[in-house]
Design a protein around this motif. Structure first.
Motif, short mmCIF file in Angstrom:
data_model
loop_
_atom_site.label_atom_id
_atom_site.label_comp_id
_atom_site.label_asym_id
_atom_site.label_seq_id
_atom_site.Cartn_x
_atom_site.Cartn_y
_atom_site.Cartn_z
N TYR A 175 0.85 -1.19 0.00
CA TYR A 175 0.00 0.00 0.00
C TYR A 175 0.89 1.24 0.00
N PRO A 176 1.65 1.48 -1.09
CA PRO A 176 2.63 2.56 -1.10
C PRO A 176 2.02 3.95 -0.95
N GLU A 177 0.85 4.16 -1.52
CA GLU A 177 0.24 5.48 -1.41
C GLU A 177 -0.24 5.73 0.02
N LYS A 178 -0.76 4.69 0.66
CA LYS A 178 -1.16 4.81 2.06
C LYS A 178 0.06 5.04 2.95
N HIS A 179 1.16 4.34 2.65
CA HIS A 179 2.42 4.53 3.38
C HIS A 179 2.86 5.99 3.30
N SER A 180 2.88 6.53 2.10
CA SER A 180 3.33 7.90 1.89
C SER A 180 2.41 8.91 2.58
N GLU A 181 1.11 8.69 2.45
CA GLU A 181 0.13 9.58 3.08
C GLU A 181 0.29 9.58 4.60
N ASN A 182 0.46 8.40 5.19
CA ASN A 182 0.59 8.31 6.63
C ASN A 182 1.91 8.89 7.14
N LYS A 245 17.92 10.35 21.21
CA LYS A 245 17.96 9.59 22.46
C LYS A 245 16.56 9.18 22.90
N ASP A 246 15.61 10.11 22.86
CA ASP A 246 14.25 9.81 23.30
C ASP A 246 13.57 8.78 22.39
N VAL A 247 13.77 8.93 21.09
CA VAL A 247 13.18 7.97 20.14
C VAL A 247 13.79 6.59 20.33
N LEU A 248 15.11 6.52 20.43
CA LEU A 248 15.78 5.23 20.57
C LEU A 248 15.40 4.55 21.88
N GLU A 249 15.37 5.29 22.98
CA GLU A 249 15.02 4.69 24.26
C GLU A 249 13.60 4.14 24.24
N TRP A 250 12.70 4.86 23.60
CA TRP A 250 11.32 4.37 23.51
C TRP A 250 11.25 3.09 22.69
N LEU A 251 11.96 3.05 21.58
CA LEU A 251 11.95 1.87 20.72
C LEU A 251 12.51 0.65 21.44
N LEU A 252 13.58 0.83 22.21
CA LEU A 252 14.21 -0.28 22.91
C LEU A 252 13.30 -0.85 24.01
N ALA A 253 12.48 0.00 24.61
CA ALA A 253 11.63 -0.43 25.72
C ALA A 253 10.24 -0.88 25.28
N ALA A 254 9.85 -0.58 24.07
CA ALA A 254 8.48 -0.81 23.61
C ALA A 254 8.18 -2.29 23.36
N ASP A 255 6.90 -2.63 23.39
CA ASP A 255 6.43 -3.94 22.95
C ASP A 255 6.30 -3.88 21.43
N ARG A 256 7.34 -4.26 20.74
CA ARG A 256 7.39 -4.10 19.29
C ARG A 256 6.51 -5.10 18.54
N SER A 257 5.99 -6.10 19.23
CA SER A 257 5.13 -7.08 18.56
C SER A 257 3.84 -6.47 18.05
N LYS A 258 3.48 -5.31 18.58
CA LYS A 258 2.23 -4.64 18.17
C LYS A 258 2.47 -3.54 17.14
N PHE A 259 3.72 -3.36 16.72
CA PHE A 259 4.02 -2.31 15.75
C PHE A 259 3.32 -2.58 14.42
N LEU A 260 2.84 -1.52 13.80
CA LEU A 260 2.23 -1.60 12.47
C LEU A 260 3.18 -1.04 11.43
N CYS A 261 3.07 -1.53 10.20
CA CYS A 261 3.73 -0.86 9.08
C CYS A 261 3.13 0.53 8.95
N ALA A 262 3.84 1.44 8.29
CA ALA A 262 3.34 2.80 8.15
C ALA A 262 2.04 2.85 7.36
N ASN A 263 1.79 1.84 6.52
CA ASN A 263 0.51 1.82 5.79
C ASN A 263 -0.65 1.38 6.67
N GLU A 264 -0.36 0.88 7.86
CA GLU A 264 -1.35 0.43 8.84
C GLU A 264 -2.20 -0.74 8.37
N GLN A 265 -1.70 -1.48 7.39
CA GLN A 265 -2.44 -2.64 6.88
C GLN A 265 -1.83 -3.97 7.32
#
Length: 295
Positions: A175-182, A245-265
């Motif tokens: 969904y490249p157009e949805k990815h770009s839009e999001n 630093k803030d972005v990286l620390e959040w990513l390291l601590a997050a439950d990444r199993s629930k992450f969505l692709c940027a297209n949200e599909q």
């Protein structure tokens, strides 16, 4: 000591775009040529990837061009009930022109226009750069419609995407157009921090590849953007060092199993042909953290 503010500022800048623009104009002109064997068919031409999303960095070379057959469309009905699937099937009208025919015509035409610079790949048609024209990948695909509802009355809820079949393997949806839009909306919601941050992570990835810290296929740009898309808006901002630093620390601590692709599909992490192996994501983030700590 962390990576310096000045280095992060340099990495945050967008790479050059003039050759990319020239390459895209050349390929679009060739694909749109009225003498092509497919010209009377309905199709669209657009960009995807880093250049489309303004997240290209110095060293990015390939230009990703999509030519999408619009005369027909394929469907994803997985989210419909059995009743809705039956309703859709009863109203479906088959097409008379296939994606295989379209791709064969596009490939033959590109070979006529660019001769031996054209090579058919597993997913896309590669066109070798020449002169000021950069290397390019041309993805030949068809429209895809993912239905979430198909009511008896009213308008179905549907998300538009693309699909294609590699020479061997199952259908690939995107969904490249949805990815770009999001991504554009995320950039706005983070007060213009999202895209520069994506460029910083890509430049750091490239640096680690050059230094042989990570392998070159560990963290594709598409998945890096998707990973950063999941970071809450409020974690972006401040100085370049504080933002990273803030972005990286959040990513390291997050439950990444629930992450969505940027297209949200799709989920970002998994073992399908459209997801990023979770171990690769973890290895990349650990390498980023180690580089940051040692810089």
């Amino acid at each position: 000591m962390p990576i310096s503010e000045s280095q992060l500022e340099t990495w945050a800048k967008q790479g050059p775009t003039s050759q990319f623009t020239s390459t895209y104009d050349t390929l679009k002109g060739a694909l749109n040529d009225t003498n092509s064997p497919y010209y009377l068919k309905s199709f669209g031409i657009f960009l995807q990837g880093s250049y489309k999303n303004d997240t290209n960095v110095y060293g990015d070379s390939d230009v990703d061009v999509v030519i999408r057959l619009d005369s027909i469309f394929y469907t994803d009905l997985d989210f419909l009930t059995e009743e809705e699937k039956a309703r859709y099937s009863s109203q479906r009208v088959g097409g008379s022109y296939s994606l295989d025919e379209f791709k064969a015509s596009v490939l033959a035409w590109l070979k006529k226009k660019f001769s031996t610079d054209v090579q058919e790949g597993k997913k896309a048609i590669f066109i070798k750069g020449s002169g000021s024209r950069r290397d390019a990948d041309v993805l030949v695909c068809a429209r895809l419609r993912r239905y979430y509802t198909y009511p008896e009355h009213g308008t179905p809820r549907v998300v538009e995407g693309i699909c294609f079949w590699p020479p061997s393997g199952s259908r690939i949806e995107n969904y490249p157009e949805k990815h770009s839009e999001n991504c554009t909306r995320k950039h706005q919601d983070t007060k213009s921090w999202f895209k520069p941050t994506a460029r910083i992570f890509k430049n750091l990835r490239n640096t680690m590849i050059e230094k042989k810290i990570i392998r070159d296929d560990l963290a594709p740009s598409y998945f890096v953007e998707g990973m950063l898309y999941n970071v809450p808006d409020h974690r972006y901002g401040g100085t370049e060092q504080l933002n990273f630093k803030d972005v990286l620390e959040w990513l390291l601590a997050a439950d990444r199993s629930k992450f969505l692709c940027a297209n949200e599909q799709f989920y970002l992490l998994g073992n399908s042909n459209v997801t990023w192996p979770a171990d690769n994501c973890t290895a990349f983030l650990n390498a980023v953290k180690k580089y940051w700590d040692a810089a």
